[in-house]
Design a protein around this motif. Structure first.
Motif, mmCIF file in Angstrom:
data_model
loop_
_atom_site.group_PDB
_atom_site.id
_atom_site.type_symbol
_atom_site.label_atom_id
_atom_site.label_comp_id
_atom_site.label_asym_id
_atom_site.label_seq_id
_atom_site.Cartn_x
_atom_site.Cartn_y
_atom_site.Cartn_z
ATOM 1 N N LYS A 189 -14.974 22.963 28.895
ATOM 2 C CA LYS A 189 -16.229 22.219 28.700
ATOM 3 C C LYS A 189 -16.691 21.672 27.801
ATOM 4 N N ILE A 190 -16.956 20.473 27.347
ATOM 5 C CA ILE A 190 -17.444 19.781 26.043
ATOM 6 C C ILE A 190 -19.040 19.713 26.003
ATOM 7 N N SER A 191 -19.695 20.178 25.254
ATOM 8 C CA SER A 191 -21.125 20.112 25.292
ATOM 9 C C SER A 191 -21.410 18.671 24.790
ATOM 10 N N ALA A 192 -22.725 18.329 24.989
ATOM 11 C CA ALA A 192 -23.274 16.783 24.605
ATOM 12 C C ALA A 192 -23.375 16.764 23.152
ATOM 13 N N MET A 193 -23.454 17.972 22.389
ATOM 14 C CA MET A 193 -23.458 17.978 21.003
ATOM 15 C C MET A 193 -22.210 17.758 20.494
ATOM 16 N N SER A 194 -21.170 18.281 21.289
ATOM 17 C CA SER A 194 -19.757 17.947 20.938
ATOM 18 C C SER A 194 -19.035 16.752 21.018
ATOM 19 N N TYR A 195 -19.915 15.849 21.793
ATOM 20 C CA TYR A 195 -19.184 14.673 22.049
ATOM 21 C C TYR A 195 -19.901 13.719 20.887
ATOM 22 N N VAL A 196 -21.113 13.870 20.618
ATOM 23 C CA VAL A 196 -21.555 13.329 19.343
ATOM 24 C C VAL A 196 -20.714 13.806 18.256
ATOM 25 N N GLY A 197 -20.356 15.059 18.128
ATOM 26 C CA GLY A 197 -19.422 15.201 16.928
ATOM 27 C C GLY A 197 -17.897 14.499 17.072
ATOM 28 N N VAL A 198 -17.529 14.445 18.277
ATOM 29 C CA VAL A 198 -16.273 13.689 18.249
ATOM 30 C C VAL A 198 -16.356 12.366 17.845
ATOM 31 N N PHE A 199 -17.625 11.685 18.287
ATOM 32 C CA PHE A 199 -17.966 10.255 18.173
ATOM 33 C C PHE A 199 -17.957 10.060 16.544
ATOM 34 N N LEU A 200 -18.612 10.815 15.928
ATOM 35 C CA LEU A 200 -18.757 10.704 14.327
ATOM 36 C C LEU A 200 -17.535 11.170 13.693
ATOM 37 N N GLY A 201 -16.925 12.070 14.343
ATOM 38 C CA GLY A 201 -15.320 11.974 13.531
ATOM 39 C C GLY A 201 -14.523 10.909 13.757
ATOM 40 N N PHE A 202 -14.437 10.322 14.680
ATOM 41 C CA PHE A 202 -13.522 9.067 14.697
ATOM 42 C C PHE A 202 -13.962 8.117 13.888
ATOM 43 N N ILE A 203 -15.486 7.888 13.725
ATOM 44 C CA ILE A 203 -15.983 7.024 12.850
ATOM 45 C C ILE A 203 -15.785 7.307 11.122
ATOM 46 N N GLY A 204 -15.741 8.605 10.794
ATOM 47 C CA GLY A 204 -15.395 9.150 9.797
ATOM 48 C C GLY A 204 -14.002 8.682 9.435
ATOM 49 N N ILE A 205 -12.955 9.043 10.266
ATOM 50 C CA ILE A 205 -11.583 8.967 10.139
ATOM 51 C C ILE A 205 -11.247 7.443 9.995
ATOM 52 N N TYR A 206 -12.093 6.368 10.646
ATOM 53 C CA TYR A 206 -11.794 5.081 10.806
ATOM 54 C C TYR A 206 -12.257 4.654 9.292
ATOM 55 N N LEU A 207 -13.348 5.178 8.643
ATOM 56 C CA LEU A 207 -13.800 4.717 7.376
ATOM 57 C C LEU A 207 -12.864 5.011 6.362
ATOM 58 N N LEU A 208 -12.385 6.198 6.523
ATOM 59 C CA LEU A 208 -11.285 6.775 5.625
ATOM 60 C C LEU A 208 -10.218 6.118 5.271
ATOM 61 N N VAL A 209 -9.607 5.699 6.485
ATOM 62 C CA VAL A 209 -8.141 5.075 6.456
ATOM 63 C C VAL A 209 -8.175 3.518 6.443
ATOM 64 N N SER A 210 -9.323 2.955 6.551
ATOM 65 C CA SER A 210 -9.606 1.551 6.533
ATOM 66 C C SER A 210 -9.763 0.921 5.410
ATOM 67 N N GLN A 211 -9.865 1.947 4.254
ATOM 68 C CA GLN A 211 -9.991 1.288 2.810
ATOM 69 C C GLN A 211 -8.765 0.567 2.412
ATOM 70 N N LYS A 212 -9.258 -0.478 1.437
ATOM 71 C CA LYS A 212 -8.261 -1.485 1.066
ATOM 72 C C LYS A 212 -7.060 -0.636 0.494
ATOM 73 N N GLN A 213 -7.520 0.046 -0.544
ATOM 74 C CA GLN A 213 -6.643 0.717 -1.588
ATOM 75 C C GLN A 213 -5.547 1.548 -0.595
ATOM 76 N N ILE A 214 -5.822 1.959 0.505
ATOM 77 C CA ILE A 214 -5.024 2.975 1.206
ATOM 78 C C ILE A 214 -4.109 1.940 2.170
ATOM 79 N N ILE A 215 -4.624 0.693 2.756
ATOM 80 C CA ILE A 215 -3.974 -0.091 3.470
ATOM 81 C C ILE A 215 -2.943 -0.744 2.600
ATOM 82 N N SER A 216 -3.237 -1.126 1.281
ATOM 83 C CA SER A 216 -2.388 -2.017 0.580
ATOM 84 C C SER A 216 -1.312 -1.035 -0.058
ATOM 85 N N GLN A 217 -1.473 0.421 -0.400
ATOM 86 C CA GLN A 217 -0.370 1.080 -0.920
ATOM 87 C C GLN A 217 0.648 1.681 -0.057
ATOM 88 N N GLU A 218 1.941 1.312 -0.589
ATOM 89 C CA GLU A 218 3.253 1.584 0.092
ATOM 90 C C GLU A 218 3.161 3.009 0.803
#
Length: 304
Positions: free
Chosen positions: A122-151
């Motif tokens: 079972k996943i607690s309510a706090m963990s669901y918040v953590g999962v949500f924040l985790g996905f936001i953090g990953i998106y912010l990390l990989v969506s940077q222009k210098q990452i997308i533009s480099q081969e």
């Protein structure tokens, strides 16, 4: 509560996987600039495995294991080292060491999701918040222009995420598998078999091999430190912790690893740390905190 001597062992083991592993991103980045990734990883793990068995022989520790334990160490070696580490080293050819560590800081999120899928936990309510924040953090990390533009940098970060799945599954597997009771010996077998499978991968991908006489001093020192501290000390500590605490607790090393890796990458390799990376790090690590904040410390039985 664990006994005082056991408490000290746990503290030292956590120090090893927190601080030492935080520096391995830098060391791998330096070495992979000259050596093929699978060859580099195979040298590291085979050398570490052989050294472990030599030390075991000197101190009189038996390395005998059962057929089932042999099979399980091969599986663990593949999940953690051949795939879980070898592909990360490959990705470091294209991804900054700090970015790599920061992405891997989402490891507790992956462990939690796999525990839910495979074990019905079972996943607690706090963990669901953590999962949500985790996905936001990953998106912010990989969506940077210098990452997308480099081969190949985006591909490298995608493969790192696949490696995280391998490590997460390996953590759950090792937590219940019949493995050698001696953590030092257990590590030795995983290193040896993981390294041998990396040799096969190196040959299959047609990597060019070279003698140590052709390596630069920086590469040689990086490999030596990776073998002694990153492999023998830290990975033995990792296997020990997987038996005495929960997988989620072990994965909290990702609180400290990315901070050390980011600082070392910026200081030594002049890697860029921009505002978006800092925000991504804060959100990711906050998510990891929420995932682990309600976990209770339950030492596992050492003997099996």
């Amino acid at each position: 509560m664990p006994k005082p001597s056991k408490t000290l062992s746990i503290v030292l083991a956590f120090f090893a996987i927190y601080v030492i592993w935080g520096s391995t991103y830098l060391l791998n980045k330096i070495a992979v600039s000259e050596l093929p990734p699978f060859l580099l990883a195979s040298i590291r793990f085979i050398s570490a495995g052989i050294i472990i068995f030599i030390i075991a022989k000197i101190i009189g520790v038996s390395i005998a294991i059962t057929a089932e334990q042999l099979k399980n160490t091969v599986i663990a070696g593949f999940l953690f080292l051949t795939f879980g580490n070898g592909v990360v080293v490959w990705a470091l050819k294209y991804v900054d060491s700090g970015f790599t560590a920061l992405e891997i800081s989402a490891q507790p999120l992956v462990v939690l999701i796999m525990m839910r899928i495979l074990q019905g936990k079972k996943i607690s309510a706090m963990s669901y918040v953590g999962v949500f924040l985790g996905f936001i953090g990953i998106y912010l990390l990989v969506s940077q222009k210098q990452i997308i533009s480099q081969e190949n940098q985006l591909l490298g970060m995608a493969m790192i995420f696949v490696c995280m799945i391998s490590w997460a599954y390996g953590s759950l597997f090792v937590g219940k598998a019949n493995l050698p009771s001696n953590y030092f010996v257990n590590t030795g077998y995983q290193m040896l078999f993981g390294g041998l499978m990396l040799v096969i991968a190196s040959l299959a991908f047609g990597e060019t091999w070279s003698a140590p006489t052709h390596w630069s001093p920086n590469v040689i020192w990086s490999i030596v430190l990776l073998i002694i501290f990153g492999s023998i000390v830290a990975f033995t500590s990792f296997n020990y912790l997987l038996k005495v605490v929960s997988p989620e607790k072990v994965s909290t090393s990702t609180y400290v690893n990315p901070i050390i890796a980011l600082i070392l990458g910026w200081w030594i390799l002049d890697e860029t740390i921009n505002l978006q990376s800092i925000i991504a790090a804060i959100i990711l690590l906050t998510g990891v905190y929420f995932i682990n904040s309600k976990r209770r410390f339950r030492p596992r039985s050492i003997g099996r």
